[in-house]
Design a protein around this motif. Structure first.
Motif, PDB file in Angstrom:
ATOM      1  N   CYS A 450       0.849  -1.188   0.000  1.00 31.03           N
ATOM      2  CA  CYS A 450       0.000   0.000   0.000  1.00 31.03           C
ATOM      3  C   CYS A 450       0.887   1.241   0.000  1.00 31.03           C
ATOM      4  CB  CYS A 450      -0.913   0.008   1.226  1.00 31.03           C
ATOM      5  SG  CYS A 450      -1.809  -1.548   1.514  1.00 31.03           S
ATOM      6  N   ALA A 503       9.359  -0.892   6.652  1.00 30.85           N
ATOM      7  CA  ALA A 503       8.523   0.231   7.079  1.00 30.85           C
ATOM      8  C   ALA A 503       9.427   1.456   7.214  1.00 30.85           C
ATOM      9  CB  ALA A 503       7.831  -0.076   8.396  1.00 30.85           C
ATOM     10  N   CYS A 517      -0.947   3.544   7.274  1.00 33.86           N
ATOM     11  CA  CYS A 517      -0.840   2.723   6.066  1.00 33.86           C
ATOM     12  C   CYS A 517      -1.517   3.399   4.881  1.00 33.86           C
ATOM     13  CB  CYS A 517      -1.489   1.360   6.323  1.00 33.86           C
ATOM     14  SG  CYS A 517      -1.423   0.227   4.928  1.00 33.86           S
ATOM     15  N   THR A 521      -1.528   8.533   4.883  1.00 34.32           N
ATOM     16  CA  THR A 521      -0.205   8.849   5.420  1.00 34.32           C
ATOM     17  C   THR A 521       0.063  10.344   5.474  1.00 34.32           C
ATOM     18  OG1 THR A 521       0.635   6.722   4.609  1.00 34.32           O
ATOM     19  CG2 THR A 521       2.272   8.395   5.196  1.00 34.32           C
ATOM     20  N   VAL A 543       3.727   2.389   7.029  1.00 34.10           N
ATOM     21  CA  VAL A 543       3.749   0.953   6.761  1.00 34.10           C
ATOM     22  C   VAL A 543       3.137   0.710   5.375  1.00 34.10           C
ATOM     23  CG1 VAL A 543       2.919  -1.310   7.478  1.00 34.10           C
ATOM     24  CG2 VAL A 543       3.559   0.396   9.201  1.00 34.10           C
ATOM     25  N   SER A 544       3.945   0.256   4.438  1.00 31.14           N
ATOM     26  CA  SER A 544       3.436  -0.037   3.093  1.00 31.14           C
ATOM     27  C   SER A 544       3.123  -1.518   2.915  1.00 31.14           C
ATOM     28  CB  SER A 544       4.447   0.402   2.030  1.00 31.14           C
ATOM     29  OG  SER A 544       5.700  -0.204   2.253  1.00 31.14           O
ATOM     30  N   CYS A 545       3.605  -2.345   3.840  1.00 30.72           N
ATOM     31  CA  CYS A 545       3.372  -3.796   3.762  1.00 30.72           C
ATOM     32  C   CYS A 545       2.656  -4.231   5.042  1.00 30.72           C
ATOM     33  CB  CYS A 545       4.694  -4.546   3.595  1.00 30.72           C
ATOM     34  SG  CYS A 545       5.672  -3.975   2.179  1.00 30.72           S
ATOM     35  N   PRO A 546       1.358  -4.011   5.130  1.00 31.65           N
ATOM     36  CA  PRO A 546       0.639  -4.166   6.406  1.00 31.65           C
ATOM     37  C   PRO A 546       0.520  -5.596   6.913  1.00 31.65           C
ATOM     38  CG  PRO A 546      -0.891  -3.715   4.616  1.00 31.65           C
ATOM     39  CD  PRO A 546       0.475  -3.519   4.059  1.00 31.65           C
ATOM     40  N   ILE A 549       5.246  -6.438   9.219  1.00 26.69           N
ATOM     41  CA  ILE A 549       5.851  -5.257   9.825  1.00 26.69           C
ATOM     42  C   ILE A 549       7.048  -5.684  10.671  1.00 26.69           C
ATOM     43  CG2 ILE A 549       5.416  -3.240  11.287  1.00 26.69           C
ATOM     44  CD1 ILE A 549       2.411  -3.691  10.779  1.00 26.69           C
ATOM     45  N   SER A 565      -2.810   3.178  15.528  1.00 30.37           N
ATOM     46  CA  SER A 565      -2.838   2.758  14.125  1.00 30.37           C
ATOM     47  C   SER A 565      -3.842   3.607  13.362  1.00 30.37           C
ATOM     48  CB  SER A 565      -3.203   1.277  14.000  1.00 30.37           C
ATOM     49  OG  SER A 565      -4.522   1.038  14.466  1.00 30.37           O
ATOM     50  N   GLU A 567      -5.638   3.944   9.499  1.00 30.55           N
ATOM     51  CA  GLU A 567      -5.845   3.311   8.187  1.00 30.55           C
ATOM     52  C   GLU A 567      -7.253   3.610   7.684  1.00 30.55           C
ATOM     53  OE1 GLU A 567      -5.719  -1.022   8.628  1.00 30.55           O
ATOM     54  OE2 GLU A 567      -6.056  -0.761  10.779  1.00 30.55           O
ATOM     55  N   LEU A 575      -4.157  -3.091   9.250  1.00 34.09           N
ATOM     56  CA  LEU A 575      -2.890  -2.730   9.881  1.00 34.09           C
ATOM     57  C   LEU A 575      -2.920  -3.007  11.378  1.00 34.09           C
ATOM     58  CD1 LEU A 575      -0.120  -1.227   9.910  1.00 34.09           C
ATOM     59  CD2 LEU A 575      -1.431   0.903  10.132  1.00 34.09           C
TER      60      LEU A 575
END
Length: 629
Positions: A450, A503, A517, A521, A543-546, A549, A565, A567, A575
């Motif tokens: 993401c 991240a 995420c 952002t 965080v682009s890879c939820p 992490i 968090s 999102e 996330l």
């Protein structure tokens, strides 16, 4: 070999196969013997005339056979065993046995099986992918797909038929096992339809054949290969063919024989009853956990090109469109071509530049998301880097079952979806995909990315260009600010290197941490910067890879105070869920406050919706201040 000799050979093989089908289904006490016996003459006729090599199952120039009715696995395993892909007695004795590759429905782990199936209605789409892939790569391969007659009730087949007709896939032959029985009885009672006319109305040539007359089958296969257009062969067959008390009985679609019935059936076929022999082999079978797994991921030698640097706000979808067009042109003559599949959304998902530059590598499927998902998955297994782009609600939600099948098939598909989260805006809840992470979470071998702005999007797409496996890349629809570091320099600059699971710490702080995420952002960054001006220094981690992490970041954040968090996804399964799981698994203790979507959104402008769910900048400032004070 003369035609007469070939007919005699196939006739003998068919008798051997029927014996094997009866043995394996009776031995396992489950399976589908009826359809296996009605289709076996067609299968063997095809395998005796198609181009393939049992000693080299992955030979690129091979013809391909897709068996859409995966429940006739006894027929498939018998055919492949007879052809020499593996010892036939292994398939008989290990059928449906725990730890064996010979599962109840066919899987690509079995040498010679091209496509794992069982979800009816998807095989023709996969076959279209293989057929057009062969054309793109100039392999000269012919593709066959075997389907059931009850399966013709599935809607995805009409999508695939029209696609094959539009692209004139003259290297594609479909076969329908027309035994006219399904689990609940006659196909004419369960769901009446005119199968022949349906296919003809979509532009296919239809040929009819006695599916148990080997000479007639071979002649029809020759005619189909030379037809110059997609052909469907309607094969008139008999359920349970070869055993009188099984013939034309719907019961034997999914019911096996007792030991006594099996002995009677084998005697009628003039075959030896080897149940005791195979039972001993079955009992002695030990799964080979250490056995090397099949490598389904072809090597792709593609150039990533030079990253583009965006200095003013831009939408991620435009950055994706520009990147894939650049990559397509850069790798135009590569042995591993880049193909883009679109579902009538080129203007919205920004694939138009690729279409204009490389029209022969751009596949417009129209509004056929189910077909497009499977077609793209099959294409991606042919050392073709396939990108399928759609809206999130179609590319993930609507086609979840197809993405699941792609995952099971170890495909290499890159699904790029736009319009995820509440950033969709006024289209309303039917189009607001707020479960894009949670659905991907359930696909064991699919990763999700993401990106947070146009620059990171560009880096992600270029990083993906030579990566094997399935990835989903998600993005919203609106233009987003370009993210900058604490010194005011572009964060995702040309030196930035993306890596899956990484991240990015956008702001250092000691009064708590915000994990954010994707699309929100920039809003979270503005909120954190505003709070810094007040003297409240909050850490911000993008965080682009939820789903993956770094646990050390969470552990360090926990030492600083509460973890928040953020999102534009459901508060369940996204996330926050990953953070919570890692905290529990690693005994990390801190408060976790989840900010996200807790109901189906309504229509409204993007900013209105972010405000409604407390995800706009002002709301985030207030909420973070409240949590940390």
């Amino acid at each position: 070999m003369s035609r007469i000799e070939l007919i005699d050979k196939i006739t003998y093989q068919a008798l051997t196969a029927r014996q094997a089908i009866l043995h394996m289904t009776t031995l396992s006490g489950s399976g589908h013997p009826g359809g296996s016996m009605s289709s076996i003459d067609m299968l063997l006729s095809i395998y005796n005339t198609m181009r393939h090599n049992p000693e080299y199952p992955s030979w690129e120039q091979r013809d391909r056979m897709v068996v859409s009715i995966g429940h006739i696995s006894p027929a498939v395993y018998s055919t492949l065993g007879i052809m020499g892909y593996f010892p036939l007695e292994d398939a008989i004795s290990q059928f449906r046995k725990y730890g064996s590759i010979f599962e109840g429905h066919i899987e690509r782990d079995v040498p010679g099986v091209e496509w794992s199936s069982g979800n009816l209605g998807q095989g023709l789409s996969a076959a279209c992918g293989f057929a057009i892939g062969s054309r793109i790569k100039k392999l000269g391969s012919h593709v066959y797909v075997l389907m059931g007659d009850g399966e013709q009730q599935k809607g995805q087949l009409s999508e695939a038929r029209r696609f094959a007709s539009k692209f004139q896939l003259d290297n594609l032959t479909a076969i329908v096992d027309y035994n006219q029985l399904q689990i609940s009885g006659s196909i004419h009672d369960v769901m009446p339809q005119n199968i022949r006319r349906n296919w003809e109305s979509d532009g296919w040539q239809v040929m009819e054949v006695n599916g148990h007359d080997i000479a007639q089958i071979l002649q029809t296969l020759d005619a189909a290969r030379d037809a110059g257009k997609p052909v469907m062969i309607l094969a008139h067959t008999v359920m349970g063919k070869g055993v009188s008390f099984m013939e034309n009985k719907a019961k034997y679609h999914g019911s096996t024989l007792s030991n006594e019935q099996c002995a009677e059936a084998l005697a009628e076929l003039g075959a030896v009853n080897d149940l005791s022999k195979y039972r001993k082999l079955r009992e002695a079978f030990v799964p080979k956990d250490s056995e090397a797994k099949v490598d389904f991921h072809p090597e792709l030698k593609l150039k990533p090109g030079k990253p583009v640097l965006y200095s003013t706000e831009n939408d991620c979808r435009s950055a994706w469109g520009k990147a894939v067009a650049d990559l397509g042109k850069l790798n135009e003559n590569n042995e591993s071509p880049i193909v883009v599949v679109d579902c009538d959304l080129a203007g919205s998902v920004k694939t138009g530049e690729f279409r204009d530059a490389l029209p022969e590598l751009f596949l417009q499927t129209g509004i056929m998301e189910h077909h497009a998902a499977v077609l793209s998955g099959a294409l991606s297994t042919m050392a073709i880097q396939c990108f399928w782009s759609d809206f999130g609600v179609f590319g993930i939600d609507e086609t979840y079952n197809m993405q699941r099948l792609n995952d099971i098939n170890h495909t290499n598909l890159k699904t790029v979806v736009t319009h995820v989260g509440i950033d969709v805006g006024a289209d309303g809840k039917t189009h607001q995909c707020v479960d894009y992470i949670s659905l991907a979470r359930n696909l064991f071998d699919t990763r999700i990315i993401c990106p947070a702005d146009a620059n990171q999007t560009d880096r992600v797409i270029r990083w993906l260009i030579d990566k094997p496996g399935n990835y989903i890349v998600t993005m919203g629809r609106s233009k987003l600010p370009i993210l900058k570091d604490q010194e005011g320099e572009i964060f995702y600059n040309t030196d930035y290197c993306f890596d899956y699971g990484k991240a990015d710490v956008l702001r250092i702080g000691d009064k708590g941490s915000v994990f954010v995420c994707g699309t929100p952002t920039a809003r979270a960054l503005k909120a954190v910067d505003t709070l810094r001006e007040e003297g409240l220094f909050v850490e911000l981690i993008a965080v682009s890879c939820p789903l993956e992490i770094p646990v050390n970041l969470i552990a360090e954040a926990a030492r600083k105070g509460p973890i928040i968090s953020v999102e534009d996804h459901s508060i369940n399964g996204g996330l926050a869920t990953t953070i919570a799981e890692l905290m529990v698994e690693n005994d990390i203790r801190a408060s976790l406050i989840r900010l996200g979507v807790d109901s189906y959104p309504v229509s409204g402008e993007s900013e209105e919706l972010y405000q409604a769910y407390g995800l706009d900048c002002a709301s985030l400032i207030e909420r973070i201040r409240e949590i940390l004070h």
